[in-house]
Write a protein that holds these residues in place. Structure first.
Motif, PDB file in Angstrom:
ATOM      1  N   SER A  92      43.587  45.521  46.125  1.00 47.96           N
ATOM      2  CA  SER A  92      43.509  44.699  44.924  1.00 47.96           C
ATOM      3  C   SER A  92      44.853  44.497  44.253  1.00 47.96           C
ATOM      4  N   GLU A  93      45.564  45.594  44.065  1.00 51.15           N
ATOM      5  CA  GLU A  93      46.814  45.526  43.321  1.00 51.15           C
ATOM      6  C   GLU A  93      47.726  44.465  43.931  1.00 51.15           C
ATOM      7  N   PHE A  96      46.285  40.894  43.609  1.00 47.10           N
ATOM      8  CA  PHE A  96      46.408  40.353  42.251  1.00 47.10           C
ATOM      9  C   PHE A  96      47.826  39.917  41.934  1.00 47.10           C
ATOM     10  N   GLN A 103      49.872  31.069  39.368  1.00 49.70           N
ATOM     11  CA  GLN A 103      49.480  30.352  38.160  1.00 49.70           C
ATOM     12  C   GLN A 103      50.541  29.391  37.643  1.00 49.70           C
ATOM     13  N   ARG A 105      52.316  26.282  37.587  1.00 52.68           N
ATOM     14  CA  ARG A 105      51.969  24.982  38.190  1.00 52.68           C
ATOM     15  C   ARG A 105      53.169  24.270  38.797  1.00 52.68           C
ATOM     16  N   PHE A 114      42.869  27.105  46.861  1.00 50.74           N
ATOM     17  CA  PHE A 114      42.092  25.909  46.563  1.00 50.74           C
ATOM     18  C   PHE A 114      42.799  24.664  47.070  1.00 50.74           C
ATOM     19  N   PRO A 115      42.041  23.708  47.594  1.00 51.52           N
ATOM     20  CA  PRO A 115      42.680  22.420  47.889  1.00 51.52           C
ATOM     21  C   PRO A 115      42.992  21.710  46.571  1.00 51.52           C
ATOM     22  N   MET A 179      31.493  33.036  45.518  1.00 48.63           N
ATOM     23  CA  MET A 179      31.964  34.393  45.266  1.00 48.63           C
ATOM     24  C   MET A 179      30.866  35.270  44.684  1.00 48.63           C
ATOM     25  N   GLU A 180      30.133  34.744  43.693  1.00 46.82           N
ATOM     26  CA  GLU A 180      29.054  35.555  43.125  1.00 46.82           C
ATOM     27  C   GLU A 180      27.946  35.780  44.155  1.00 46.82           C
ATOM     28  N   ASN A 183      29.049  38.555  46.436  1.00 42.49           N
ATOM     29  CA  ASN A 183      28.992  39.821  45.704  1.00 42.49           C
ATOM     30  C   ASN A 183      27.561  40.335  45.579  1.00 42.49           C
ATOM     31  N   GLN A 208      38.435  42.992  48.362  1.00 39.37           N
ATOM     32  CA  GLN A 208      38.341  43.402  46.956  1.00 39.37           C
ATOM     33  C   GLN A 208      36.913  43.794  46.592  1.00 39.37           C
ATOM     34  N   ARG A 212      35.632  47.302  45.218  1.00 36.10           N
ATOM     35  CA  ARG A 212      34.915  47.417  43.954  1.00 36.10           C
ATOM     36  C   ARG A 212      33.596  48.168  44.130  1.00 36.10           C
ATOM     37  N   GLN A 214      32.945  50.320  46.354  1.00 29.61           N
ATOM     38  CA  GLN A 214      33.208  51.603  47.017  1.00 29.61           C
ATOM     39  C   GLN A 214      32.580  51.677  48.407  1.00 29.61           C
ATOM     40  N   GLY A 319      36.160  24.121  40.047  1.00 32.51           N
ATOM     41  CA  GLY A 319      36.114  24.530  38.644  1.00 32.51           C
ATOM     42  C   GLY A 319      34.731  24.485  38.030  1.00 32.51           C
ATOM     43  N   ARG A 321      32.165  25.837  39.378  1.00 29.23           N
ATOM     44  CA  ARG A 321      31.649  27.170  39.685  1.00 29.23           C
ATOM     45  C   ARG A 321      30.161  27.151  40.033  1.00 29.23           C
TER      46      ARG A 321
END
Lengths: 469, 469
Positions: A92-93, A96, A103, A105, A114-115, A179-180, A183, A208, A212, A214, A319, A321
């Protein structure tokens, strides 16, 4: 799809397979018309489109020729043998710090996941949103939160049916993006400490999520063209108490590999024999360059063992989602877990997409998107050939928007990442795709943005940096 | 807020506190104008509004009188002593069967967790959505996914500042409703097996989240008016290795209790002494009936120990699924966990709310909403007095949209739930608010929907059912 579009796809397929080789003359309009039984005007239109897609080129007074592709100086990489057998994950570290660098731009976004949103029908979606919100009743805005918007679920079920994998609407759980769904799916079938078979290299978000929850990773090598090594998976399943498998059968991230139908079936039979549920990440389902969608492993699922996760984020509505799980026998459990964690994805976003799908035009948009990505891939491959060291290997995926580069072993991709960032270019370095931070000489580059002189220049700069190792 | 509105709030406060008793004459316009130093027209307007809110009533040729409230035949419940000291939780099954019963739109929704969406400015939000989507750049739609929409975060920070609790924008993580904020917050500060201090009775979602994360509950009794028992919490903190505390300091669900400022400070000092993070669920922050917002425990936080979770779902935009965490020292961890699970809430929903807040009018809407809820509460209380057994006890919360009923001990709320449902009425039975399925003779009823003859009839039916025990 129109007749000329289908014909153009046929020819592009011949080019991709090498039946029509680079530099070779394409059948004349008269020949093609006779040979394929289509009208001359259909051939004309198809050739115009293929020219537009950069696949063929007209030479004055000689007809059309298959365009010289980037000479295949850069070969494809081989599968990397598995690292260690099981691994705790702490990626993760690193991931991230890479992600946060994206970010800015102003950066050339080769590292992006993302395209470019400029490739999507955002204005039309906004109109569908307005229409959907006018039509929904106040009661409706909270009534369908648990199950997801009914219209949207029916539209998604319809697309499964059209793709040859019919499934009941009840199996669909609308989620906050794929993603959700991934998960929730993984959480439903595992407990902390469990072993999960994943790909190597793998999508870093998969690593990740395992971290998360474990869970321990059992990394199975992925061949850059053929996909996950089913034999090795079989051996691991026989020997280790693996509780779930998470993979991408189509346009795998980061390699772009796709399993053949035979291998998918083989994979499914294997998992079924061990009663191991599959979390199938199919976020790039619509981004194939050929003329037909791939069938997911879910297609072969006759006992509800596969949790098939899809999304509109990469195909229609970045975006917004909105994704989903076709949850098989776990659909109810996934739906409940969602109610306990986020309750529901945004209702306006759901009604917007439902209305858009209802209006039609999705497939037309997708064809445009695929052609754009195909042409951008060609340009990035050509640039890599021009600027990168000769020993560099690179994948040639048949869809999506990622290339995976294997640089000479002396290259340190993390170091390259930092130096490129200083020069205003982001890349996704290899180690974030591995539980054990392998792939130190590799990187994933995105061609998801329209190609510009700045992209070309950025590739040249990367080439110069690579030359210094 | 206009002058007459402030004055109306002052008078309503006097009525609520009993300074002006039911049946008592309200000062005449001339008296009031002289006594309070406001213009006669301000008094007039205020009295019109109070009449509209059902707090005062005009008698011909005699002036205004405080309206006869539902006679206080039903008394308030007492705090229930704690059950067992720590408890594994298995409430989900029960809660889900209750929740799924609410999906029938024909049912009188006394069991609902949401106020009627008809009380919200949905059309104006839709216009803000359209405007926001026109103004966002394609790049913008994915650029702010990690942090949340910048405008929205600034608007939320501004509201914290106006409420007297300034905090840095960087502390704010936009989430899929308060539910995701609470989930992420709790997950960031605990590991499976940990003890978490929660309220009893508690919001059932809190119990579900603990169950999902395999945490153990330490239930602390909540007084129906004063809120959580800080002394008992102190005793438990001294004796047990409690790793986190989750509570609602304001308009607690289901009791409606609010802590006094002194108790909040006392609570914070206690938690700080034990270095135990607080997950503060403040989903009803805006739904107070008085004239001033309550300060959250977060207000006293000087070391970042409080994760304050808010939402627009109950105050402005149901179904949009936009909430946030003011994460204190855990903000970064929360943000990362969110990136790993849902990535981002829907961007269109975020820009819609940001634009709406920008345009102004939120506070005007909130005043209308509060007045509607206040009047609906009065009507439900009056109906309960008419139809329910005399021994019934009921809370009198100063905000929100829930009443908590303690029926005679012979009543079985789960049985009542099923029989009411057969009669087309949903209720939220007491046991879903307890880790140990206590409160078997209690129920939470929502007055979040406009009061109609059907509501009245439903209360009468419930009364008849209650009489059969």
């Amino acid at each position: 799809m129109k007749r000329y579009e289908r014909f153009a796809d046929e020819i592009s397929e011949l080019i991709r397979k090498g039946v029509l080789a680079p530099g070779e003359r394409v059948p004349s309009v008269r020949e093609a018309s006779r040979h394929y039984g289509v009208s001359p005007s259909t051939v004309f239109k198809a050739y115009y489109q293929l020219e537009d897609r950069g696949l063929i080129t007209a030479r004055p007074r000689s007809g059309y020729f298959v365009r010289e592709q980037a000479p295949r100086l850069l070969t494809e990489p081989e599968a990397t043998p598995g690292q260690q057998e099981t691994a705790d994950i702490a990626v993760s570290e690193l991931a991230f710090s890479v992600l946060s660098s994206l970010q800015n731009r102003q950066t050339v976004p080769f590292g992006s996941a993302f395209p470019s949103p400029a490739l999507f029908p955002l204005a039309r979606l906004a109109r569908s949103m307005a229409k959907g919100l006018r039509e929904i009743t106040p009661a409706g805005i909270i009534a369908d939160m648990a199950t997801g918007d009914g219209d949207l679920r029916r539209q998604i079920a319809l697309r499964y049916r059209m793709g040859g994998t019919p499934l009941p609407v009840e199996e669909l759980v609308i989620t906050n993006g794929a993603m959700e769904a991934l998960n929730l799916g993984l959480q439903c079938v595992t407990s902390p400490g469990d072993l999960v078979a994943i790909e190597s290299p793998a999508f870093y978000a998969c690593l990740q999520v395992l971290e998360r929850l474990q869970l321990k990773a059992v990394e199975i090598p992925v061949h850059p063209r053929e996909g996950i090594d089913v034999e090795i998976l079989a051996e691991r399943l026989a020997r280790l108490p693996i509780r779930a498998c998470w993979l991408m059968s189509h346009l795998q991230n980061p390699l772009g590999a796709s399993l053949s139908d035979a291998r998918k079936q083989q994979l499914y039979t294997l998992l079924k024999a061990h009663d191991v549920p599959l979390i199938e990440d199919d976020a790039y389902a619509e981004l194939y360059f050929g003329s037909r969608p791939a069938r997911p492993v879910k297609h072969y699922d006759d006992v509800g063992l596969v949790i098939h996760c899809g999304s509109f984020s990469k195909s229609l509505a970045p975006g917004y989602r909105i994704g989903w799980a076709a949850g098989g026998r776990y659909a109810e459990a996934i739906s409940r877990l969602k109610l306990m964690t986020t309750i529901s994805p945004s209702v306006p976003a759901q009604v917007a997409i439902a209305d858009y799908l209802h209006q039609g035009g999705f497939d037309r948009h997708l064809r445009k998107l695929r052609h754009a990505l195909e042409s951008q891939q060609r340009q990035m491959l050509a640039a890599a050939t021009r600027y990168f060291p000769r020993e560099t290997r690179v994948t040639r995926p048949t869809g999506g928007y990622f290339l995976w580069f294997e640089f000479p072993r002396r290259v340190d991709a993390l170091d390259l990442f930092h130096r490129a960032l200083d020069a205003g270019i982001s890349i996704a370095p290899g180690p974030i795709f591995s539980a054990t931070q392998a792939y130190r000489h590799c990187a994933r580059l995105s061609y998801g943005d329209p190609w510009t002189p700045r992209s070309e220049e950025a590739m040249a700069i990367l080439g110069k940096l690579l030359a210094t190792y």
